[in-house]
Scaffold this motif. Structure first.
Motif, short mmCIF file in Angstrom:
data_model
loop_
_atom_site.label_atom_id
_atom_site.label_comp_id
_atom_site.label_asym_id
_atom_site.label_seq_id
_atom_site.Cartn_x
_atom_site.Cartn_y
_atom_site.Cartn_z
N GLY A 286 -12.80 -0.45 1.36
CA GLY A 286 -11.58 0.38 1.73
C GLY A 286 -10.44 -0.29 2.24
O GLY A 286 -10.47 -1.32 2.53
N PRO A 287 -9.30 0.30 2.57
CA PRO A 287 -7.95 -0.20 3.13
C PRO A 287 -8.19 -0.56 4.59
O PRO A 287 -9.06 -0.20 5.28
CB PRO A 287 -7.07 0.56 2.72
CG PRO A 287 -7.80 2.16 2.84
CD PRO A 287 -9.11 1.71 2.21
N PRO A 288 -7.47 -1.68 4.95
CA PRO A 288 -7.35 -2.02 6.26
C PRO A 288 -7.13 -0.85 7.13
O PRO A 288 -6.37 0.18 6.68
CB PRO A 288 -5.99 -2.89 6.32
CG PRO A 288 -5.88 -3.54 5.06
CD PRO A 288 -6.35 -2.34 4.19
N GLY A 289 -7.79 -0.93 8.32
CA GLY A 289 -7.65 0.42 9.50
C GLY A 289 -8.35 1.73 9.12
O GLY A 289 -8.34 2.62 9.60
N SER A 290 -9.22 1.72 8.03
CA SER A 290 -10.15 2.72 7.81
C SER A 290 -11.16 3.06 8.41
O SER A 290 -12.05 3.92 8.15
CB SER A 290 -10.29 2.66 6.30
OG SER A 290 -11.10 1.72 5.96
N PRO B 75 -6.56 -8.54 -2.30
CA PRO B 75 -5.88 -9.49 -1.26
C PRO B 75 -5.18 -8.68 -0.18
O PRO B 75 -5.02 -8.77 1.15
CB PRO B 75 -5.17 -10.41 -1.75
CG PRO B 75 -6.04 -10.53 -3.02
CD PRO B 75 -6.53 -9.11 -3.50
N CYS B 76 -4.06 -7.76 -0.56
CA CYS B 76 -3.25 -6.96 0.34
C CYS B 76 -4.27 -5.93 0.95
O CYS B 76 -3.62 -5.37 1.79
CB CYS B 76 -2.10 -6.66 -0.60
SG CYS B 76 -2.38 -5.10 -1.45
N GLY B 77 -5.22 -5.30 0.51
CA GLY B 77 -6.09 -4.24 0.92
C GLY B 77 -5.82 -2.76 0.32
O GLY B 77 -6.59 -1.81 0.96
N TYR B 78 -4.64 -2.62 -0.41
CA TYR B 78 -4.47 -1.30 -0.86
C TYR B 78 -4.49 -1.11 -2.50
O TYR B 78 -4.03 0.17 -2.93
CB TYR B 78 -3.12 -0.95 -0.34
CG TYR B 78 -2.63 -1.32 0.94
CD1 TYR B 78 -3.31 -0.10 2.00
CD2 TYR B 78 -1.78 -2.12 1.68
CE1 TYR B 78 -3.11 -0.09 3.23
CE2 TYR B 78 -1.81 -2.37 3.06
CZ TYR B 78 -2.33 -1.21 3.96
OH TYR B 78 -2.28 -1.40 5.24
N TYR B 79 -5.25 -1.70 -2.93
CA TYR B 79 -5.77 -1.45 -4.43
C TYR B 79 -6.43 -0.09 -4.36
O TYR B 79 -7.55 0.03 -3.80
CB TYR B 79 -6.38 -2.70 -4.99
CG TYR B 79 -7.08 -2.30 -6.42
CD1 TYR B 79 -6.14 -2.05 -7.30
CD2 TYR B 79 -8.36 -2.05 -6.79
CE1 TYR B 79 -6.33 -1.89 -8.76
CE2 TYR B 79 -8.85 -1.69 -8.13
CZ TYR B 79 -7.84 -1.73 -8.94
OH TYR B 79 -8.11 -1.38 -10.57
N PRO C 278 -4.24 5.69 -2.39
CA PRO C 278 -3.39 6.86 -3.02
C PRO C 278 -1.98 6.98 -2.22
O PRO C 278 -0.70 7.22 -2.38
CB PRO C 278 -3.74 8.20 -2.88
CG PRO C 278 -4.86 8.08 -1.92
CD PRO C 278 -5.31 6.43 -2.01
N THR C 279 -1.97 6.31 -0.87
CA THR C 279 -1.01 6.38 0.34
C THR C 279 -0.04 5.06 0.33
O THR C 279 0.88 5.12 0.90
CB THR C 279 -1.31 6.77 1.42
OG1 THR C 279 -2.11 5.95 2.14
CG2 THR C 279 -1.91 8.39 1.51
N HIS C 280 -0.55 4.09 -0.14
CA HIS C 280 0.14 2.82 -0.01
C HIS C 280 0.16 2.18 -1.44
O HIS C 280 -0.63 2.01 -2.29
CB HIS C 280 -0.49 1.69 0.90
CG HIS C 280 -0.65 2.27 2.32
ND1 HIS C 280 -1.49 3.05 2.84
CD2 HIS C 280 0.26 1.88 3.44
CE1 HIS C 280 -1.26 3.49 4.12
NE2 HIS C 280 -0.17 2.68 4.53
N ARG C 281 1.32 1.39 -1.71
CA ARG C 281 1.64 0.73 -3.04
C ARG C 281 1.01 -0.71 -2.92
O ARG C 281 0.81 -1.54 -1.86
CB ARG C 281 2.94 0.51 -3.15
CG ARG C 281 3.22 -0.22 -4.65
CD ARG C 281 4.65 -0.09 -4.88
NE ARG C 281 5.09 -1.21 -6.19
CZ ARG C 281 5.09 -2.49 -5.92
NH1 ARG C 281 5.06 -2.95 -4.92
NH2 ARG C 281 5.66 -3.08 -7.10
N CYS C 282 -0.18 -0.81 -3.92
CA CYS C 282 -0.58 -2.49 -3.95
C CYS C 282 0.15 -3.46 -4.48
O CYS C 282 1.02 -3.21 -5.40
CB CYS C 282 -1.92 -2.31 -4.70
SG CYS C 282 -2.74 -3.98 -4.98
#
Length: 533
Positions: free
Chosen positions: A244-248, A376-380, A383-387
């Protein structure tokens, strides 16, 4: 060669001292123990007094630390104002064909010299000794005290003298009277009947008392799917990957896992404590490891630090996690060689390290929990952040986790970012204690079912036992066949889904695996399919 003609008046004298110096030809034997791997073994310090001025030679495959004990012992004798025996002392550490390591032989070697002098040949056949000497005669604790104490008891010892720092650890061994001392003079006073040492006491009820949770499920907002997956993983000791993305909340969820695992039995505590004792990670003065270990090595850790080894073989992180959890955060950041070495311990529940001069096996029965970002950026895929990563970068990042390793992870669960509503939800979450009750009941059912096979949980089943003991009804068989073909599962993947479904059934108290159990197990196998295919 050292001479002691300049010694002042002897500190220990009186009726108890039968003779001031040894007689040529005298042989004294003092019991002690050494450790190889996690197992202790008996060692006898045999001292022979020959003719000539005092000097000492140590044989029996001693390492450098043992050889250096000559200097520590002679300095301690000087501090105690005790004249050493007149003659050449040859100390043999038997058996002579096994390597002796560490400074724990200082005290037993000194006791052979004291037996020739101030103790006057006192009978010490039922007493064992180990500990490092300070130059002033003080005693320092060392590693491996628990395995040594167990070996001493098995060798027939009734009394064990150890440094004060190690007395609590050794006191857990039943059938052994343990005396902890801070200085050699305390042991001498005890043996000569001047001031008795107080034996160490182990409070078993206190050791097995209430446990504490570092992170409680009640403090974690949302993530119902991940919590359910963690409950199933804990109930069956299944390996788990959180994506999952960072901070989840992946790391926080992972840290809550020890709080829902079943309490350790006394035997598990002993074995776990032995691993930490040998590695030197047991807190000073602590008798037992009561809580299941939670080891979280950094991704920069070396191969030897993770697996174990070194010149003097020592357990690594995967053995320090024995009977607990090994948490690998930022999984793709670990060296690929380190990740691939996990494949064998995950199957065999032990790790074998082979070198030119030795072969060592350490236990590694742990629950593997991994966490990672999907890119690497964490948001692939979020739905709420652009990878910001290219497709090639994402594939390269996910490709660091090999197929064979991924196949050994039973559950792959997506942990999405929390919404504002979930963060603001004031509904009380279920506590770790409530979840642990269900986990305990499921583990009890598994232990009863596998009692005749020496297996305690579903995750530890072999392929043959999985097919024999994980019984499906007709609906479950049809569902499993369809899933096997649709997902193109390997034989290992088939077994792991079946074990996972068996755990889901245990949590419900069901005798047979049904279609619903298979479907839930498959869901946790494919929930991260968009990342790994």
């Amino acid at each position: 060669m050292l001479f002691f003609a300049f010694f002042p008046k002897k500190w220990y004298n009186g009726k108890q001292r039968k003779k001031e110096t040894g007689e040529n030809g005298v042989i004294v034997k003092i019991g002690t123990c050494a450790v190889w791997g996690l197992d202790g073994f008996e060692v006898v310090a045999e001292a022979y007094l020959g003719k000539g001025p005092f000097e000492m030679e140590i044989i029996g495959l001693p390492d450098l630390a043992v050889k250096e004990s000559q200097s520590r012992i002679t300095a301690a004798l000087l501090a105690l104002r005790i004249t050493p025996p007149s003659g050449k002392v040859t100390v043999n550490l038997a058996p002579a064909d096994r390597k002796k390591q560490g400074s724990g032989f200082d005290l037993p070697i000194l006791m052979t010299l004291l037996s020739m002098t101030v103790l006057g040949g006192m009978e010490l056949s039922d007493s064992f000794f180990f500990g490092e000497l300070g130059l002033d005669g003080s005693l320092r604790g060392g590693t491996g005290a628990l395995p040594k104490a167990l070996a001493a008891r098995d060798a027939g010892a009734k009394v064990l003298f150890v440094p004060k720092e190690n007395e609590n650890e050794c006191s857990v061994v039943e059938g052994l009277t343990v005396y902890g001392a801070s200085h050699v003079t305390e042991i001498l006073d005890h043996l000569l009947g001047k001031t008795a040492l107080v034996p160490a006491r182990f409070d078993r009820e206190a050791a097995l008392g209430e446990r504490e949770c570092a992170v409680d499920f009640a403090d974690i907002r949302g993530q119902g799917v991940a919590k359910r997956a963690i409950e199933i993983a804990a109930a069956g000791c299944h390996n788990l990957l959180l994506v999952g993305p960072p901070g989840s909340g992946k790391s926080l969820l992972s840290k809550a896992i020890p709080g829902i695992l079943p309490e350790m039995s006394f035997e598990e505590m002993l074995r776990t404590t032995a691993v930490h004792s040998v590695s030197g990670t047991l807190p000073a003065g602590q008798a037992l490891i009561r809580e299941r270990p939670f080891r979280a090595p950094h991704h920069t850790m070396s191969f030897a630090g993770l697996v174990g080894g070194g010149q003097n073989p020592c357990p690594g992180e995967i053995s320090l996690a024995h009977n607990g959890v090994l948490f690998l955060d930022e999984l793709p950041e670990f060296d690929k060689r380190n990740l691939e070495i996990l494949r064998q311990p995950l199957e065999d529940r032990q790790v074998t390290i082979t070198r030119a001069a030795w072969k060592m096996t350490f236990p590694s029965d742990f629950m593997l929990v991994c966490a990672m970002n999907p890119c690497p950026c964490g948001y692939y895929g979020d739905p709420t952040h652009r990878c910001s990563c290219s497709k090639a970068a994402v594939e390269r990042y996910l490709g660091k986790i090999s197929g064979p390793l991924l196949d050994r992870i039973d559950m792959r669960v997506e942990v999405p970012a929390l919404s504002f509503e979930e963060l603001e939800d004031k509904t009380p979450a279920e506590s770790s204690a409530a979840v642990r009750e269900r986990v305990n009941r499921a583990r009890a059912r598994a232990r009863e079912r596998y009692a005749a096979y020496g297996v305690s949980c579903n995750g530890a089943l072999s392929g043959a036992l999985t097919k024999k003991l994980c019984v499906m009804d007709e609906g479950a068989k049809a569902c499993m066949k369809e899933s096997f073909e649709a997902l193109q599962l390997s034989a290992r993947g088939y077994d792991r889904i079946l074990r996972l479904a068996r755990t889901v059934a245990d949590l419900e108290g069901a005798e047979k695996i049904s279609e619903n159990h298979i479907l839930e197990a498959v869901q946790y196998r494919v929930s991260s399919e968009k990342y790994f295919g």
